[in-house]
Design a protein around this motif. Structure first.
Motif, mmCIF file in Angstrom:
data_model
loop_
_atom_site.group_PDB
_atom_site.id
_atom_site.type_symbol
_atom_site.label_atom_id
_atom_site.label_comp_id
_atom_site.label_asym_id
_atom_site.label_seq_id
_atom_site.Cartn_x
_atom_site.Cartn_y
_atom_site.Cartn_z
ATOM 1 N N THR A 1 1.559 6.997 -6.568
ATOM 2 C CA THR A 1 0.496 7.971 -6.865
ATOM 3 C C THR A 1 0.977 9.376 -6.567
ATOM 4 O O THR A 1 0.768 10.303 -7.347
ATOM 5 C CB THR A 1 -0.754 7.669 -6.013
ATOM 6 N N ALA A 2 1.650 9.544 -5.425
ATOM 7 C CA ALA A 2 2.086 10.888 -5.034
ATOM 8 C C ALA A 2 3.156 11.428 -5.977
ATOM 9 O O ALA A 2 3.259 12.637 -6.191
ATOM 10 C CB ALA A 2 2.613 10.868 -3.599
ATOM 11 N N CYS B 1 -4.199 12.099 9.986
ATOM 12 C CA CYS B 1 -4.508 11.267 8.818
ATOM 13 C C CYS B 1 -5.922 10.708 8.955
ATOM 14 O O CYS B 1 -6.726 10.764 8.021
ATOM 15 C CB CYS B 1 -3.478 10.148 8.747
ATOM 16 N N ASN C 1 -5.123 11.014 0.503
ATOM 17 C CA ASN C 1 -5.058 9.737 -0.225
ATOM 18 C C ASN C 1 -6.237 8.846 0.127
ATOM 19 O O ASN C 1 -6.820 8.191 -0.737
ATOM 20 C CB ASN C 1 -3.752 8.998 0.104
ATOM 21 N N GLN D 1 2.291 1.852 -3.373
ATOM 22 C CA GLN D 1 1.238 2.352 -4.249
ATOM 23 C C GLN D 1 0.994 3.832 -3.997
ATOM 24 O O GLN D 1 0.877 4.629 -4.925
ATOM 25 C CB GLN D 1 -0.034 1.550 -3.989
ATOM 26 N N ASP D 2 0.917 4.217 -2.740
ATOM 27 C CA ASP D 2 0.685 5.623 -2.373
ATOM 28 C C ASP D 2 1.829 6.493 -2.876
ATOM 29 O O ASP D 2 1.618 7.603 -3.368
ATOM 30 C CB ASP D 2 0.592 5.777 -0.851
ATOM 31 N N TYR E 1 -7.276 3.327 -9.471
ATOM 32 C CA TYR E 1 -6.395 4.440 -9.115
ATOM 33 C C TYR E 1 -6.046 5.155 -10.417
ATOM 34 O O TYR E 1 -5.269 4.653 -11.223
ATOM 35 C CB TYR E 1 -5.138 3.923 -8.415
ATOM 36 N N ARG F 1 -0.958 3.768 5.790
ATOM 37 C CA ARG F 1 -1.202 5.197 5.544
ATOM 38 C C ARG F 1 -0.392 6.046 6.512
ATOM 39 O O ARG F 1 0.210 7.050 6.128
ATOM 40 C CB ARG F 1 -2.690 5.513 5.693
ATOM 41 N N GLU G 1 -9.375 7.581 -2.422
ATOM 42 C CA GLU G 1 -9.830 6.199 -2.560
ATOM 43 C C GLU G 1 -11.313 6.067 -2.289
ATOM 44 O O GLU G 1 -12.003 5.282 -2.936
ATOM 45 C CB GLU G 1 -9.074 5.295 -1.587
ATOM 46 N N ILE H 1 0.839 -1.195 0.000
ATOM 47 C CA ILE H 1 0.000 0.000 0.000
ATOM 48 C C ILE H 1 0.876 1.249 0.000
ATOM 49 O O ILE H 1 0.583 2.246 -0.694
ATOM 50 C CB ILE H 1 -0.947 0.019 1.212
ATOM 51 N N SER I 1 -1.679 12.172 3.596
ATOM 52 C CA SER I 1 -2.160 10.787 3.676
ATOM 53 C C SER I 1 -3.668 10.751 3.809
ATOM 54 O O SER I 1 -4.333 9.876 3.240
ATOM 55 C CB SER I 1 -1.552 10.091 4.895
#
Lengths: 334, 285, 346
Positions: A14-15, A236, A165, A10-11, B88, A192, A169, A7, A162
């Motif tokens: 994305t960031a 968060c 994020n 993945q975050d 995503y 997270r 989702e 995770i 966070s």
């Protein structure tokens, strides 16, 4: 563990898209640079005077010992300068008479300062000898407020991002896909908040180094970060849990951020007997920790006590927040 | 075997049940279709069966184990394809699958292999935000297969897909069935249901109004009908006549005798017509 | 066109009022009113606190301090007591006076460092108070002249209202319009507007009108309970109106370059913070570098102060600046919205 790291990866991916991570890190560091550049001039801001060049050169030279002198060509120019919005008294001469020119809405302390400065210059000789002794290396109140506010902001940012994020989702319903995998709620929250912590660590270390130089106690800084980790997690969860979309997230941040920043700053202006009113707030102790780290020990509590109280109080808040928001983060009917 | 008994769900808590005491069971390796219009309760049932919604009343068991007792292992065994693509957007198709795969404790399939399977290989490294609606739907479907699930939950898997792609997806579903995967499929597309489902249940207003194989439903409820297009007042109109009904046969005779007929087709009852007959409303409503 | 404007304006107003942020702003308003009325003292001082210890036999410093109105609790009885109280108060200085054999000496104890100019000012102020005791009673040949009659002193709690007004009412428009724009992008409603006869002009004017209206309403709600009615309401409304327009248009122009709040967040907050820097000058009037005075909120904050607490200064410059700045902001916003927002994807 694998799911948590997954995770987080993945975050991070994305960031890194759309340079969000870059902004996240650069913005506070840039702000730190700006503050470092401007703070000395803000701190040393004392008296500014607009002075006519028609005055005696000895008077002008004398005034330079008391104020930042803006030398203007004549009385008219000085009058125009005094009329500007800021509080800058003027000094002119008319028929040999020295006149302190005021607009009429200057703060009393500036009027008094201008008057005593001019009096001292005109009088010439002094009768009293002065000695100055600094009690400590501690900085001005303004320096403390501005630098520590930026540090607190840096500590907050990772948690807020966070939180965003989580909202992304929820908004895209991607969280539903996560909810039908073996990923547990605690793994989700951990992933997270760990990422929030790592981002915060980078931002905070960079900001601290810029503001305070390389001589800071990095061991204590790490301790501050670790002690603040639960507050980061709290943010968060609050941002991600109470908002269903980015728009409502802004509303949540608008409530959270002032409360987070203003409470400890307000404590600086309150007498010792009223300090107890702030004792239940973990951000108050976080602020004391930062004061202790960057400006030496202070009388409220030693550094390690502040650290312990930050940890304990934020742990309590976090537990409450997990209970409240857990169901709002991931749809979990079981 | 999956068993659902007396399942009810009330979203508001005020007695307005989205699903009312429905019961059914699904055998291993069966494709079970839930057919009904939007708002019938199909997604509600699926969400309860996958643990996204809390079970309020009734039972849902997987091989006799209640859903409430399901642990991580359950989620390693299922795959879910959602009706509305929930990807995503900033990650590529490949990344969406890769990161999702990382959440499972069981071996997972290669993301590129799955993208190839659904015809997205060439767009593997494009951001999901740039995908068309149909591409997103295929990606969501591919994601549901990443852990080689034993049970698949497919919510409108062919929605937004062109006929060729939809056919490809159906082939994949049938292939899965051959391998013994149990499939719970919700749709309002009766052609899809007829083509691939072993059994279908008609859901309307939270109730199952009929449940059987498509063939048996047609035998039980279906009627031969004649579809007639005719011209009246310079406009082309359509009417449907069920030949088992006296009044329809009379009306057909009358129409043929007095109107300018454009086309005349006899047809077997479709599931949609059966649904209309049973509920008074269409599947698209 | 008028009908289209009112249709869009009503829609925007309803959407804005249903936004969670509105409730937060209302909550903030109540907190501000309570803080100004009940928490901040009217005589709150931001400057340094002075503590005194008079070691001399004559006690001149103590006498002078009392004459200047300092409380007994500022006058310490011993050096350790003075050092302790100064050490406890970050924002204080201690003044020790000794006079052995008619040689007066003052020691200033302080925190951190003091600039040379400020040291000299402190010395001059103390010397000014003590000179009469050493036979220097003559007044220097100095005249004080006021361009306008000295303004009435503004209670410190009310003094906080102009910057609060500027940020809650005006700069919030910058953020709120961005939030609404991103909501429209998220929902896809902006695409629907693009295929209507609306056009960028009405879009831009409608948004600004909504926040101008909200700003005026909010501003009045803030000012009346905290200050009352003793100010020129018309001028006040004009400043709020134009201030809201300027910041709403600037906010929209900036937000149009981003796809969602996450992308906008850091730039948006950075710009907001830049526009908040005039508060430093408001609190510390000596700090007013040239670049600070070019920020639009600078004349707005001080203009609001002049309107709420008149001191006779002319507002002509402000009322020339406001419509011009609004026009520039409108043109920039219109061009950005037309070429970016209304053409996205083409």
């Amino acid at each position: 563990m694998r799911q948590i790291i997954n995770i987080m990866k993945q975050d991070l991916a994305t960031a890194l898209r759309d340079n969000i991570l870059l902004y996240m890190i650069i913005a506070p560091l840039f702000l730190a640079l700006v503050i470092k550049a401007f703070l000395p001039s803000i701190e040393s801001a004392g008296l500014n005077l607009a002075v006519s060049a028609d005055l005696d050169s000895e008077i002008i030279a004398g005034l330079n010992n008391y104020a930042v002198v803006e030398l203007l060509e004549d009385n008219q120019a000085v009058t125009g300068r005094v009329e500007m919005i800021d509080a800058v008294p003027g000094v002119i001469t008319e028929n040999g008479q020295i006149i302190l020119l005021l607009e009429g809405n200057e703060p009393e302390d500036i009027i008094d300062a201008a008057r005593v400065a001019l009096t001292a210059v005109i009088e010439g000789e002094t009768i009293i000898s002065f000695e100055y002794r600094s009690l400590d290396e501690s900085a001005s109140l303004m320096r403390e407020i501005i630098t520590l506010s930026l540090m607190m902001l840096a500590l907050l940012l990772g948690g807020v991002v966070s939180g965003f994020n989580i909202i992304d989702e929820k908004d895209s319903k991607a969280v539903n896909a996560l909810a039908v995998t073996p990923l547990t709620l605690s793994q989700y929250i951990t992933a997270r908040t760990v990422l929030a912590f790592l981002i915060t660590a980078i931002i905070t270390s960079g900001t601290a180094t810029i503001l305070f130089g390389l001589g800071i106690d990095y061991l204590k800084l790490v301790a501050v970060l670790l002690a603040s980790s639960l507050i980061i997690a709290f943010f968060c969860l609050v941002v991600g849990g109470f908002s269903n979309n980015q728009v409502s997230a802004i509303a949540v941040i608008k409530v959270l951020m002032p409360a987070y920043m203003v409470i400890p700053i307000a404590s600086l202006f309150v007498s010792e007997k009223w300090q107890t009113a702030f004792y239940l707030f973990p951000n108050y102790w976080q602020f004391q920790m930062l004061r202790g780290l960057f400006f030496g020990e202070n009388l409220v509590a030693p550094f390690w006590w502040s650290l312990l109280l930050t940890l304990v109080l934020s742990a309590v808040l976090l537990v409450v927040m997990v209970k409240i928001t857990g169901g709002r983060l991931m749809p979990r009917g079981r | 075997m999956i068993e659902v008994r007396n399942l009810s769900h009330d979203y508001s808590g005020k007695g307005n049940y989205a699903v009312k005491k429905i019961s059914f069971q699904i055998d291993r390796g069966e494709i079970f279709g839930f057919l009904g219009p939007s708002g019938a309760g199909k997604s509600t049932v699926q969400n309860i069966m996958t643990g996204l919604l809390k079970l309020q009343a009734g039972e849902v068991t997987y091989g006799k184990v209640p859903i409430g007792n399901m642990r991580k292992q359950f989620f390693n065994r299922i795959g879910v394809s959602f009706e509305h693509p929930n990807l995503y957007a900033k990650l590529s198709g490949y990344e969406n699958l890769r990161y999702f795969a990382g959440l499972f404790d069981v071996p997972t399939r290669s993301p590129l292999e799955l993208l190839d399977l659904v015809g997205l290989r060439e767009s593997a490294y494009k951001k999901a935000a740039a995908y068309s609606k149909g591409m997103k739907q295929r990606l969501v479907f591919a994601r549901a297969l990443i852990n080689d699930p034993e049970i698949l939950f497919l919510d409108e898997p062919t929605a937004s897909l062109d006929p060729v792609t939809a056919a490809n997806v159906k082939d994949i579903i049938l292939e899965k069935k051959k391998r013994g995967v149990t499939i719970f499929l919700t749709t309002h597309n009766m052609y899809t249901a007829e083509e691939i489902c072993d059994r279908v249940a008609f859901l309307n207003d939270g109730n199952i109004v009929a449940m059987d194989t498509p063939r048996d439903l047609k035998l039980q409820y279906g009627e031969k009908s004649v579809r007639v297009e005719y011209r009246e007042d310079n406009k082309v109109k359509t009417d449907l006549f069920f030949l088992s009904r006296d009044e329809d046969r009379l009306a057909l005779q009358n129409l043929v005798g007095h109107k300018e007929i454009q086309t005349l087709h006899s047809q077997e009852a479709s599931l949609e017509q059966i649904f209309i007959r049973l509920t008074g409303r269409g599947l698209q409503a | 066109m008028i009908r289209r404007f009112f249709a869009l304006f009503s829609q925007d107003l309803v959407i804005a009022s249903r936004n969670a942020l509105m409730w937060v702003l209302l909550g903030a308003l109540i907190i501000i009113i309570l803080t100004v009325r009940l928490v901040i003292p009217a005589d709150f001082e931001m400057g340094e606190t002075q503590y005194f210890y008079d070691k001399s036999a004559q006690g001149y410093l103590e006498t002078a301090a009392r004459l200047e109105g300092f409380d007994q609790e500022r006058i310490m009885g011993s050096l350790p007591e003075l050092e302790q109280v100064v050490a406890a108060d970050q924002n204080s200085i201690g003044i020790i006076f000794e006079d052995d054999e008619a040689v007066p000496r003052v020691t200033i104890i302080h925190h951190g460092a003091i600039s040379l100019e400020n040291r000299n000012l402190i010395a001059a102020a103390i010397e000014d108070s003590l000179r009469p005791y050493y036979g220097f009673s003559g007044q220097p040949d100095l005249q004080v002249s006021y361009l306008r009659p000295a303004a009435e002193k503004v209670p410190q709690n009310q003094n906080a209202v102009p910057p609060l007004l500027a940020f809650e009412v005006i700069v919030n428009g910058f953020m709120m319009v961005a939030v609404l724009l991103f909501q429209e992008k998220m929902e896809g409603t902006i695409k629907a507007y693009r295929v209507s006869p609306g056009g960028p002009s009405i879009y831009v004017i409608s948004k600004a009108a909504v926040f101008a209206l909200i700003g005026i309403f909010y501003g009045l709600l803030m000012v009346i309970p905290t200050i009352g009615f003793s100010f020129n309401i018309l001028l006040f409304l004009i400043v709020l109106f134009f201030g809201s327009l300027i910041y709403t248009w600037l906010g929209l122009a900036v937000a149009a370059f981003f796809n969602n709040i996450s992308e906008w967040l850091f730039i948006g907050i950075a710009l907001l913070m830049i526009n908040m820097t005039p508060v430093i000058s408001y609190g510390w009037p000596s700090f007013a570098p040239r670049w600070l005075t070019y920020i639009p909120s600078y004349p707005i904050i001080f203009g609001l102060r002049e309107i709420l607490f008149p001191s006779g200064r002319s507002l002509a410059e402000l009322f020339i600046f406001l419509p011009l700045a609004a026009l520039v902001a409108y043109l920039v916003c219109y061009l950005v919205v037309k070429n970016k927002l209304m053409r996205e994807g083409r």
